[in-house]
Design an enzyme around this catalytic site. Structure first.
Site, PDB file in Angstrom:
ATOM      1  N   HIS A 283       0.810  -1.225   0.000  1.00 49.15           N
ATOM      2  CA  HIS A 283       0.000   0.000   0.000  1.00 49.15           C
ATOM      3  C   HIS A 283       0.847   1.282   0.000  1.00 49.15           C
ATOM      4  O   HIS A 283       0.693   2.147  -0.851  1.00 49.15           O
ATOM      5  CB  HIS A 283      -0.889   0.046   1.254  1.00 49.15           C
ATOM      6  CG  HIS A 283      -1.792  -1.116   1.439  1.00 49.15           C
ATOM      7  ND1 HIS A 283      -2.919  -1.345   0.685  1.00 49.15           N
ATOM      8  CD2 HIS A 283      -1.752  -2.126   2.345  1.00 49.15           C
ATOM      9  CE1 HIS A 283      -3.546  -2.432   1.111  1.00 49.15           C
ATOM     10  NE2 HIS A 283      -2.852  -2.933   2.107  1.00 49.15           N
TER      11      HIS A 283
HETATM   12  O1  RIB Z   1      -4.790   0.241   4.817  1.00 48.47           O
HETATM   13  C1  RIB Z   1      -3.404   0.178   4.626  1.00 48.47           C
HETATM   14  C2  RIB Z   1      -2.712   1.212   5.442  1.00 48.47           C
HETATM   15  O2  RIB Z   1      -2.926   0.960   6.821  1.00 48.47           O
HETATM   16  C3  RIB Z   1      -1.187   1.184   5.264  1.00 48.47           C
HETATM   17  O3  RIB Z   1      -0.678   2.466   5.483  1.00 48.47           O
HETATM   18  C4  RIB Z   1      -0.738   0.262   6.353  1.00 48.47           C
HETATM   19  O4  RIB Z   1       0.607   0.530   6.760  1.00 48.47           O
HETATM   20  C5  RIB Z   1      -1.678   0.643   7.462  1.00 48.47           C
HETATM   21  O5  RIB Z   1      -1.157   1.805   8.086  1.00 48.47           O
END
Ligand code: RIB
Ligand code: CA
Length: 320
Positions: free
Chosen positions: A251
């Site tokens: 992500h």
């Molecule tokens: O939903 C994904 C996000 O939430 C990313 O930033 C992961 O590190 C968590 O913080």
């Protein structure tokens, strides 16, 4: 060269994003601030120091610890995804001589708060600084509350967060970073600071499988390759058991790629609001992305499409 400040809740995918940013000559990381999220903020700060130690940095960016609690809601963490220490439990790994394999970097943590370091950096680099937000938006919202005029001098905020036409990863409808602090997200999205968003709609398009990770890294003994294998093991096992494949979504790496290689990403203008009162819908990011229904008053650019194979190839080229 783009000056950036990374606000982060490391976090395995945060770690990959931070390494990618440090290895991107297009970017100058002026500072890093930690925020509560995947793990409590004190653990996040320790993890950030471990991540920075992986690279043999000649000099370190400024570092400050941010907020320990969301604006209103009690903190929800994600240790079940990222490991008890938030980095795949690498803090427990020991060399043959008993020394930690991944000690935190021995560098200075600024005595100022994360919120004040954000404001200091905007003051130092007016209209030049991009804030990359990889965790809940608590620090960013508090900086806006503290000096809304100053924060207008940010070039933009690039947020990993939210979900629009896909499923959530915390509840059916909400993404983790926004779910943890929906009040902060709503304040940031309404702040009139230019905002780019990498929602799950985009990050779910980039799947790093265990097979690809090991195909790229097996046989390599450099510190980054070892770290990537050690830090991602727990997260990939979680995905194997609960998401249905061995691997994970990187992500937080997407906002870094959006800055260095915008050609891999397609975005649309949207008016994004955040549900802060709902029971089933708390933390939902609400926007109508249909072409015929797009708002005449957009507050964000929302990434909806990624050249996933090209970005993954780029990711591994940069980290090797
Ligand atoms: O939903 C994904 C996000 O939430 C990313 O930033 C992961 O590190 C968590 O913080
Ligand atoms: Ca994160």
């Amino acid at each position: 060269m783009q000056r950036i400040l990374i606000d982060t809740d490391p976090g395995v995918d945060d770690a990959l994003a931070i390494l990618l940013a440090l290895l991107s000559p297009e970017l100058q990381i002026e500072a890093l601030t930690t925020v509560c999220g995947n793990v409590p903020v004190t653990q996040g700060t320790e993890n950030l120091l471990r991540i920075l130690e992986v690279l043999d940095l000649a000099e370190f960016p400024l570092i400050a610890q941010g907020e320990a609690q969301p604006l209103v809601k009690p903190l929800v963490t994600a240790a079940h995804v990222h490991g008890d220490d938030g980095l795949g439990n690498i803090s427990q790994l020991r060399n043959a001589d008993g020394r930690p394999v991944y000690p935190p970097a021995d560098t200075h943590i600024s005595p100022t708060s994360g919120v004040d370091l954000i404001l200091e950096m905007v003051t130092r680099y007016p209209d030049e600084l991009t804030l990359v937000a990889l965790g809940p938006l608590t620090n960013v919202a508090k900086a806006i509350r503290k000096d809304p005029v100053k924060m207008q001098r940010l070039q933009k905020i690039v947020v990993m967060g939210g979900v629009f036409e896909d499923y959530g990863n915390v509840t059916t409808t909400a993404e983790f970073n926004i779910f943890v602090d929906p009040h902060a997200a709503q304040e940031v999205f309404q702040s009139n600071v230019p905002i780019d968003i990498a929602p799950l709609d985009a990050t779910h398009q980039v799947v790093l499988t265990g097979e690809r990770l090991h195909a790229e890294l097996d046989g390599r003994s450099d510190s980054i390759s070892r770290f990537l294998k050690d830090a991602t093991h727990a997260c990939m096992e979680f995905y194997r058991q609960h998401v249905g494949f061995w691997g994970f979504h990187i992500h937080d790496a997407l906002p870094i790629g959006m800055l260095t290689h915008p050609e891999y990403f397609e975005s649309v203008a949207a008016d994004v609001q955040v549900e802060t009162e709902g029971v089933l819908t708390n933390g939902v990011t609400v926007s109508d992305l249909r072409p015929e229904r797009r708002s005449p008053h957009p507050n964000a650019q929302v990434c909806i499409k990624v050249a996933a194979d090209a970005f993954l190839d780029h990711f591994f080229q940069r980290l090797q």
